[in-house]
Design a protein around this motif. Sequence first.
Motif: not given
Lengths: 626, 291
Positions: A35-44, A58-60, A64-73
């Motif tokens: 999750p945090e790696a995904a949020a970072y890549r989205l931020t970039l 903010v949403t990132a 959870p990113y779209r299609g994430s297998e994690f249920s939390v952000g």
Amino acid sequence: MIQKFLGAFIAALASALVLSGPVAATPAKEAPWLPEAAAYRLTLFLGNLEPLPWDDVVTAWAEPYRGSEFSVGALAWLDGSSDIGPAPLLDAITRKDRQAVFAEATRLIALRIEEELDRVLATEDPATAQQALRTARELYRAFEDGVAAADSEAARRIGLAWLELNSSTGFSGVLGAGSTSADRETMESARAVISGYLAENYLVDDFATRRALSALPETAVLSGRAIEVPPSLPPGSDIFDQDPLPLLVLNFEEQGIDETDLPLVAYGDMLFDSAQIFGSPARDLGITCSTCHNRSDINQRLFVPGASHQPGTIDVDGAFFNPIFNDRRDDPLDIPSLRGLRFTGPYGRDGRFASLRDFTRNVIVNEFGGDEPTPFMMDALVAYMLEFDFLPNSMLTTDGRLTDTAQAAARRGEKIFNRPFAGLGDRSCASCHVPDANFLDRQAHDIGSVAPGYEGARAGALDTPTLLGTAYTAPYFHEGSLPTLAAVVDWFDETKSLGLTEDDRADLTAYLETVGAADEPYEAFDTENTAFRLAFAELTTFASTIDTLLPRRDAEHILLLTDTVAADLSADASTMSNLPARPEVYALAERLAAVGAAVRVEDWEAAEASWTAFKSEADAIEERAF
Amino acid sequence: MPVHLTRRTILTLIGAGAVSLATPLAAQDDALRLAFIPQENPEKLLGDIEAITGWLASEIGVPVEGFVTIDHAAAVEALRNGDADISFMGALPFVLAEAEIGAVPLLSEVYRGAPSYTGRIFVRRDSGIRALADLRGHDIAFADPISESGYLYPLAEFVEAGLIEGPGQAEAFFGRVFFAGGYQQAMQAMAEGLVDAAGASQYADLLLTPRQQAEVTWIAESAPIPSHLVIARPGLDAALRDRFVDAMLRLNEPEHRNKLGYLYGPDGYVRADGAAYDGVRDLARQYGLLR
């Protein structure tokens, strides 16, 4: 367990060949991001858009990113698995300070890697250590492409350090068997390599101002060298073909004419599937015309964060694809179908282009930043697209009337469809969606579906869309705001005060669904007609135009073709169910690449030889490989 | 995909009644407890477990619960102490668990028509390495010391070829031997040029990008390795065990095949043949893992 398709770590997509340059239009599936790696890549990614979509940032972090297998952000995830607080990052986001967001997010990821590495070193239990190590390694993915682009030697050093760390951490085995103990000294030294690099490049107190946000290491940025990080799409992106795959209906094919006998059309078909005609980033990402206009229809799953507001939509004049063409308006459009294209002009949602050729050039050059196409390329693309036909529908006559096979509700609906309404200015639905004109009138009308951009704007007129094939192209309206044909009926009834009863609405919906239906909307795959076989037939058909281009010594267009097709052929081999036959397809792709290599140095004899070999090997594979 | 799990257990689950296995249940005959090995994001696995245990419960007629263990060792431990009745398991951990706690093989996974697969030695096509002997002094990445296709079987090919005297002597032949942590990590290390070769499942190249797949090839293939299995603790009620096996075999039917995706994605299951694992037992003895 054995054959796990986790997908591969996506580097930027690149040629499947050893040759330089070309990019396959076969996207690689990405391994899931933490999750945090995904949020970072989205931020970039989002941080490089103009205007910067802060709500999406903010949403990132929050969801959870779209299609994430994690249920939390990322924030909830951090809360549960880390002692590192996101407050400085959240503060920077609140202040809308782009540089500070970059710095805080980068430090956060680096600190998380350090936190997990501390856990690796702190535990005596190999299983716990391995787990923390996997997490650290997954987090490092967020920086990996930056390190690789800036310093291949450092990338290698760090890659080996991860391997050493993993090997020296020890393994539990099973009930004591196969267990190995930790080698603390090696662990410490491997960790020092990783942590040293992070400290120097990602745990920096004061990052240099970044014009473009990327995972480039700080030392590389400070060096002042111009370093290109290959473009990548952020987590949550989806540029894969839709499933089921729309059936492609080509006029010549339905008449039994072979595409290999239509070199101009076949070349256009190839261009429609070629990322080479676009500029970066689309070209580097393997995005082609058919990425969005899948098999002449639409790709309902296409989604790019920051450029799509929902699946099946894209803003082609935003900051991402061609900054010079950025209209600075966040206005993604629902991807339109290209079926029956020769009947659906003028082009563009508001009919701004009378000519298909002009429209197509605008897509290539302006929307996707490609070089000016040659007249031959334009001729070929247009020749191909003019062959797109509507899906056959046995419930409809060619002049748009229902046949006996249509249901009673649809017949009742047909009458409503043709009935004039005061709310429509004494016109009927059929006044604009003219049944014997493919359910359109080739005019733009303002029906009130577009929110005005400014006070007094008269910019809401959109082209009447055809109703043919629409049963498979939900959602509806220019920005995809209505999810079903029933919702479209409701919208007209409510906004135009048509006064329809519940039954009327149901009947009219049944009619629209009948008009929009098709006998066979999707490609039917089976053990014989596999996805790879379809791709193989397509690609070898594209290649057939070399028969025309080689004698003409047309180097430019041959190279465009070989760069496209060889890479695609090779990449598509990864989808083969007949795994043992893959090496043959790789060899075939190399034959085609060899044609290109020979043409590049104007060795026409060698090009002819490789081309001859390609054709005979392709025939042999066709017979044997499937 | 890692997630922090405690050694005893883990995340909660599901099926016909959620249970946190942090508090182990006493063994009971009216519920079935399944242990899963985390091979990817355990969060996804939890969703998968929820789907499959729900279906199994409806088929078997008893509550079915699932939980994720930290690794094979923890799953075997759970079978031993009764925290789990059934576990998904690799072939080598199974023969070890069989020897230690009398674990019973129930089902074998089927891939491409066979309950077996192979291990391969992969190299980059441009490496010039064509045969096992060419790897003398070169670096290799394996998956894990107790991986059949990701270590034992590929290494046995070097022994077979007379290049290595036996397990434990690998370091004398290779430059460096790494355990990368999984198929994908081993394959990536080879594809990226960090090492010269990788030992992994025959299907492991599919974990690379399409471009990388075209750039790698394999130079040796092991003998067939019996597939991963589903195993039971020895004291599990025979009738319940049979109902479970019957339900699992129904996953082979067309209308249920989509559910295989929740279970590590095999093409199907067959009843396990214990004798099929003799080769694994022999190899485990050869490697000093089995007495």
